[in-house]
Enzyme design. Structure first.
Site: not given
Ligand code: GAL
Length: 683
Positions: A502, A481, A422
Site C-alpha cells: 500500500d 506484487g 484483494d
C-alpha cells in the site's frame, strides 16, 4: 659565603616549587577554560525543538523512544537522543555554524518485529552526506560522525526501508553537533511551498477530452460518456456509430450494445454557443476491455472502514459537479467495508454475511446496492466493488471464498463494472491452513517450483467467473506484487494488478513505489496495466481526513509519474472537498492524455543520478512524453536527445503549463524544484 650559598640554595627549591604551583594552577585554569569552552560548543539535538519533525505516526520524543520508553538500540541504552517514527524528517538550520554532527542510530529496542526496517539519512544542503543502510530490530547501533563545515541546512531522515512504516521506531541516540565558538543552531519547519496552479483554465469553447479508444465485448452493455469541456448548454453528436448504439445529444452518453466484433471508427461532436469540436474515437468490439488505464475514484484512501452509500453517492455527484467527468474520470469504486463484518462491534457492520441461498448481503450502510449502482450509472459514471478470494477481506468483512461464481453473478446483477479482488485472508488457504481447501494449490505443495500458479489460482477462478457474466467487469488484482504478478496477471483475465504494497502519504512512499516500476514495464499495455496503487492527493487520511502531506511539487510528481507509467488513476480523496489545487492536478487534459495514450506504453527510466531521474515513453502520434524528476533540492535536470534515441532540433512542450518552449538542439534542460518535475512532450 657558605651560609649565604646555603641560603641561596635553600631559596631555589622554594622558587621552583612556587613556579611549579603557578604553572600547575595556570594549566588547571586553562583546562577549566577549555572544558567549559568544549561544553559550550556542543549542542545536543535533544536540546532543540523536536516538535518541528514531520513523521508518519505518533509524536517525536526527547530522550525517549516514540512509545515513551528509555532509548535503547540492540541492547545498548542511551540517556540522550531523539526518538521518532518513520517516515520522519527533521530540518536543522545549522547555518555554517557546526563543525560536525554525530549520533548512534538504530531501531529502538521496544520493537522486536521482523517488519521493522529503517534507513537513516543525513542530507546537507540537498546532498546525501550519509545513509545507514537498512537497519532492523535488535541490530546494534550504527555510529555516524560527519564533517559539516559550510553546511547551511541539515536534514535528518528516518525512512521505512521496505514495505510500509509498521514497527519502524527510529532512534537518533547521543545526537550532537560540535558548533563554532558557542554558536546557536535551531531546528526549522519543513519549508512551505506555495501551491501554484499550473493547469490553464479550460476554454469556454467545446473541446473533447478523454480516451481515444474504447474496448467492449460483443453484446455487453455499453456506456460511454463523451468527456468535453466548454460552456453549457452543450449538445453532442456522433457520426458512424455502430448498429446497436444510441447517443443522448443532451448528456453525451452513448449506450446500447454491439453484437458484432470489429473496429468501428466514430467521430464525436460537441457544440455550444461559442463553437464546436470534433474528435476521432475508435470502438473496439472484441475480447479486450480497459484499452486505456481506468480513471476514477476509490473510497479507501479517504474513508477506509467508514464508507457508506451516502458517501459513495456524494463522490459520484462531485465527480459530475466538479467537472472531472468532462476530463474522462469514470469509475466510482467502493473498497472494503460494504459487506458485513466477522466480529465488529459496530452495529452497521453486523448482520448475516449471506442469505439462505448463499448470496452475499451488503451491510446496513448499503441498504440498496442495486439502487446505488443504478444511480451512479444514471450520472453517466461506472461503479466498482471490492472483495477477497479468502473468507474475509483485509478489514475482516465477508470475502468470496467458496462463493466465487455466486458473487460474480451477483455483481453483474447489481451492474458492477469493476472489481478489486484483494488476497488478504486467502493467505491461510495458500498456506494450507483451511481444511476445506483440499484441491487448491498451496505453497507447501509447490515447494518453490510453481509459486506463480499458487499465487494466480484464486484470481484464475474469479477471472473465469467474471468473464461468464453478460457485462464487462474490469478485474483488478490486489496482492501487492507477489510472485511477479505482472508476468501472469493478464493470463488470469486481470486488467490491472497492484505491483506494490500500500502507498501512504509521504515522499518516501511515493518515491519508492513510483520510481521502481521498470521491472513491470514490459507487461503493461492495452487491457492490462501495472497498478502502483491509488492517488494520495487532496483530502485523504483513511478515515481521518486532512490535506495530503505531500508538498505541491511532490503532488505534481505523483500525477506526472502515474501518467507516464500508464497507471490506473484512482483518486483517493474526499471528492466533496476538492480544492482548486487538487482540481488543477486532475483536470489537465494534456497530462491525462499521456496516461490515456492509445499506444499504452509504460515509461521507463532512461537515465538517473542519485538525485535526478528521467522517464520517457512513446506516444501513439510518434512523439515522446518525458518527465525530468528532481529527487533532491532545486537543481537543473538535462535530457539529451540521444538518450531518447532522437537527434536534431526538437519541439518541446511543457504539459502542465500547456505551453511550447520552442525547438532545442541535442538536449533540453530545466530548473526543477525540490521533489518536482518538468513533464513535457518532445517531437
Ligand atoms: C489492503 C489494500 C488496500 C485496501 C485495504 C482494505 O490490502 O491494499 O488498498 O483495499 O486492503 O482493507
Amino acid at each position: 659565603m657558605t651560609n649565604s650559598n646555603l641560603k641561596i640554595n635553600a631559596g631555589r627549591p622554594a622558587l621552583i616549587r612556587s613556579r611549579i604551583i603557578f604553572v600547575f594552577l595556570l594549566c588547571c585554569w586553562l583546562l577549566a577554560l577549555n572544558v567549559s569552552r568544549v561544553e559550550a560548543d556542543i549542542v545536543w539535538l535533544d536540546e532543540l525543538d523536536l516538535s518541528l519533525t514531520t513523521q508518519s505516526w505518533a509524536e517525536p520524543h526527547k530522550n525517549q523512544s516514540v512509545d515513551g520508553h528509555g532509548l535503547s538500540i540492540g541492547g545498548q541504552t542511551f540517556k540522550r537522543g531523539f526518538g521518532t517514527h518513520c517516515d520522519s524528517v527533521l530540518y536543522v538550520n545549522v547555518n555554517s555554524n557546526a563543525r560536525s554532527f554525530s549520533a548512534s542510530v538504530g531501531v529502538d529496542g521496544e520493537v522486536n518485529s521482523p517488519r521493522a526496517s529503517v534507513e537513516f539519512f543525513v542530507r546537507g544542503d540537498g546532498k546525501e552526506l550519509w545513509r545507514s543502510g537498512v537497519m532492523r530490530a535488535g541490530e546494534p547501533a550504527k555510529p555516524v560522525t560527519l564533517e559539516l563545515t559550510g553546511v547551511k541546512t541539515l536534514i535528518l531522515e528516518a525512512n521505512a526501508a521496505s514495505g510500509g512504516i509498521g514497527a519502524d521506531h527510529a532512534d537518533w541516540a547521543d545526537a550532537r553537533f560540535d558548533v563554532v565558538d558557542g554558536a546557536r543552531i535551531a531546528t526549522m519547519a519543513v519549508p512551505v511551498e506555495p501551491a501554484v496552479i499550473l493547469t490553464p483554465a479550460a476554454s469556454p469553447k467545446p473541446r473533447i477530452n478523454g480516451a481515444k479508444v474504447f474496448g467492449v465485448r460483443p453484446s455487453s452493455p455499453f456506456l460511454y460518456t463523451i468527456a468535453a469541456t466548454g460552456d453549457r448548454p452543450m449538445t453532442f453528436g456522433a457520426s458512424d456509430l455502430p448498429a446497436g448504439l444510441q447517443l443522448d445529444p443532451q448528456t453525451g452518453r452513448i449506450t446500447g450494445s454491439i453484437s458484432r466484433a470489429g473496429e468501428y471508427s466514430v467521430t464525436l461532436h460537441a457544440k455550444n454557443a461559442l463553437g464546436s469540436a470534433k474528435s476521432k474515437f475508435k470502438i473496439v468490439v472484441g475480447d479486450k476491455i480497459a484499452l486505456t488505464p481506468p480513471m476514477g475514484w476509490n473510497s479507501w484512501n479517504c474513508f477506509a472502514s467508514a464508507v457508506s452509500e451516502e458517501k459513495v453517492k456524494a463522490a459520484a455527484e462531485a465527480m459530475v459537479r466538479s467537472g472531472l467527468i468532462n476530463h474522462g474520470w469514470t469509475y466510482v469504486n467502493v473498497d472494503d467495508y460494504w459487506q458485513n463484518h466477522r466480529d465488529s462491534t459496530d452495529a452497521t457492520l453486523r448482520g448475516p454475511i449471506r442469505d439462505p441461498r448463499g448470496n452475499i448481503l451488503p451491510n446496513a450502510r448499503f441498504p440498496d446496492m442495486k439502487g446505488m449502482i443504478d444511480y451512479i450509472h444514471s450520472l453517466g459514471l461506472k461503479a466498482g466493488l471490492y472483495s477477497s478470494p479468502g473468507p474475509w477481506t483485509c478489514g475482516g468483512c465477508a470475502g468470496s471464498w467458496q462463493h466465487e461464481a455466486q458473487d460474480a453473478a451477483q455483481y453483474a446483477a447489481w451492474g458492477v463494472d469493476y472489481l478489486k479482488y484483494d488476497w488478504c485472508s486467502y493467505k491461510d488457504i495458500a498456506n494450507g491452513k483451511n481444511p476445506d481447501a483440499r484441491d487448491i494449490p498451496t505453497w507447501a505443495e509447490s515447494k518453490g517450483t510453481n509459486d506463480q500458479a499458487v499465487a494466480a489460482y484464486p484470481f484464475l477462478v474469479m477471472g473465469k467467473h467474471l468473464r461468464q457474466q453478460n457485462r464487462d467487469i474490469v478485474f483488478n488484482l490486489c496482492q501487492y506484487g507477489m510472485k511477479d504478478v505482472w508476468e501472469w496477471g493478464a493470463s488470469v483475465n486481470g486488467n490491472s494488478w497492484r505491483t506494490t504494497s500500500d502507498i501512504y502519504e509521504s515522499w518516501i512512499s511515493l518515491y519508492r513505489i513510483g520510481f521502481d516500476q521498470d521491472k513491470a514495464a514490459p507487461f503493461a499495455g492495452p487491457g492490462h496495466w501495472n497498478d502502483p496503487d491509488m492517488l494520495i492527493v487532496g483530502k485523504i487520511g483513511w478515515g481521518n481526513l486532512h490535506p495530503t502531506h505531500l508538498t505541491p511539487n511532490e503532488q505534481y510528481t505523483h500525477i506526472s509519474l502515474w501518467c507516464l507509467l500508464s497507471a490506473p488513476l484512482l483518486i483517493g480523496c474526499d471528492m466533496t472537498q476538492l480544492d482548486a489545487f487538487t482540481l488543477n492536478l486532475l483536470e489537465n487534459d494534456e497530462v491525462l492524455a499521456v496516461d490515456q495514450d492509445p499506444l499504452g506504453q509504460q515509461a521507463k527510466t532512461i537515465s538517473a543520478t542519485q538525485s535526478t531521474c528521467i522517464l520517457a515513453k512513446d506516444l501513439a502520434d510518434g512523439s515522446k512524453a518525458v518527465g525530468l524528476f528532481n529527487l533532491g533540492e532545486e537543481t537543473q535536470v538535462q535530457v539529451k536527445w540521444a538518450d531518447l534515441g532522437l537527434k536534431g532540433k526538437l519541439h518541446v512542450r511543457d504539459l502542465w503549463r500547456q505551453k511550447d518552449f520552442g525547438r532545442f538542439k541535442d538536449s533540453f534542460s530545466a530548473t526543477v524544484p525540490r521533489h518536482g518535475v518538468m513533464l513535457m512532450r518532445v517531437w
